[in-house]
Design an enzyme around this catalytic site. Sequence first.
Site, PDB file in Angstrom:
ATOM      1  N   HIS A  89       0.853  -1.200   0.000  1.00  0.00           N
ATOM      2  CA  HIS A  89       0.000   0.000   0.000  1.00  0.00           C
ATOM      3  C   HIS A  89       0.885   1.245   0.000  1.00  0.00           C
ATOM      4  CE1 HIS A  89      -2.819   3.092   1.204  1.00  0.00           C
ATOM      5  NE2 HIS A  89      -3.773   2.284   0.785  1.00  0.00           N
ATOM      6  N   GLU A 158      -3.961   1.952  -7.268  1.00  0.00           N
ATOM      7  CA  GLU A 158      -4.411   3.063  -6.426  1.00  0.00           C
ATOM      8  C   GLU A 158      -3.509   4.273  -6.659  1.00  0.00           C
ATOM      9  OE1 GLU A 158      -6.634   1.672  -2.720  1.00  0.00           O
ATOM     10  OE2 GLU A 158      -4.521   1.467  -2.281  1.00  0.00           O
TER      11      GLU A 158
HETATM   12  P1  PGA Z   1      -9.544   6.250   0.072  1.00  0.00           P
HETATM   13  O1  PGA Z   1      -8.357   5.206   0.343  1.00  0.00           O
HETATM   14  O2  PGA Z   1     -10.741   5.442  -0.371  1.00  0.00           O
HETATM   15  O3  PGA Z   1      -9.775   6.941   1.385  1.00  0.00           O
HETATM   16  O4  PGA Z   1      -9.089   7.156  -0.993  1.00  0.00           O
HETATM   17  C1  PGA Z   1      -8.146   4.127  -0.525  1.00  0.00           C
HETATM   18  C2  PGA Z   1      -6.978   3.289  -0.067  1.00  0.00           C
HETATM   19  O5  PGA Z   1      -5.969   3.861   0.374  1.00  0.00           O
HETATM   20  O6  PGA Z   1      -7.007   2.039  -0.132  1.00  0.00           O
END
Ligand code: PGA
Length: 235
Positions: A89, A158
Amino acid sequence: MKIIASNFKTNHTRKSTQEFITKLDESLSQDSNNRVFVFPPNTALLEDSFKNLTIGSQNAYPIESGSVTGEIGLNQLQEFNINTILIGHSERREIIKESQEICIEKFNFFKQYGFTIIYCIGENLKTKQNGLDSTLSFLESELLGIDINYDKLIIAYEPIWAIGTGVSATCSDIENVHSKLKQKLGKIPLLYGGSVKPDNTKDILSISGVDGILVGSASWELGSFCKILENSKEC
Ligand code: PGA
């Protein structure tokens, strides 16, 4: 079938996690369509024995047990029958300074134990502004050393600039990146994450090449996460 995952990050206590997950599991009983994951903080891990959802760990060190102060290892996860983990992440890469090498080490370790791995990749704003080719080569670098033929691998794209900002990537941004990643990843499920909310869930899940979503802030309140699940049903 879509994959809908909630990442609690550093939110919720053990008590509130228990309440959230119990209610969520009950509300999902009629909904067999989606595969639902919840990643609570490690202090709030629950036995992975719910009927309609899977509990995973946001992070663990690649060790069975030993001397790594402040970390948990395989033994601590096995106590809860956890066999799902998030790796890579961007908050761990950026804030904790986790290198690609440690991500690879974690991937190989947990793969060896048959874990389902949600492996996250995503570029920062500067890379995005340099164009699609820069983004793609950056994402490629975060996949280096990762066995993309592992059958329990799920990738989450992401973009860092969309995480926690309230502004998701546009549908065309997502489609452009996902279609390129799909060429490389083949059948591996590919999630999108970054400011997914109830009102953009349907649009995002309808994009070709999006097999699911990884949700942070909009999943921390049960009502909001249930709306996301509701809106994902017809996708
Ligand atoms: P968010 O986070 O939905 O608050 O943008 C997503 C994530 O970091 O997995």
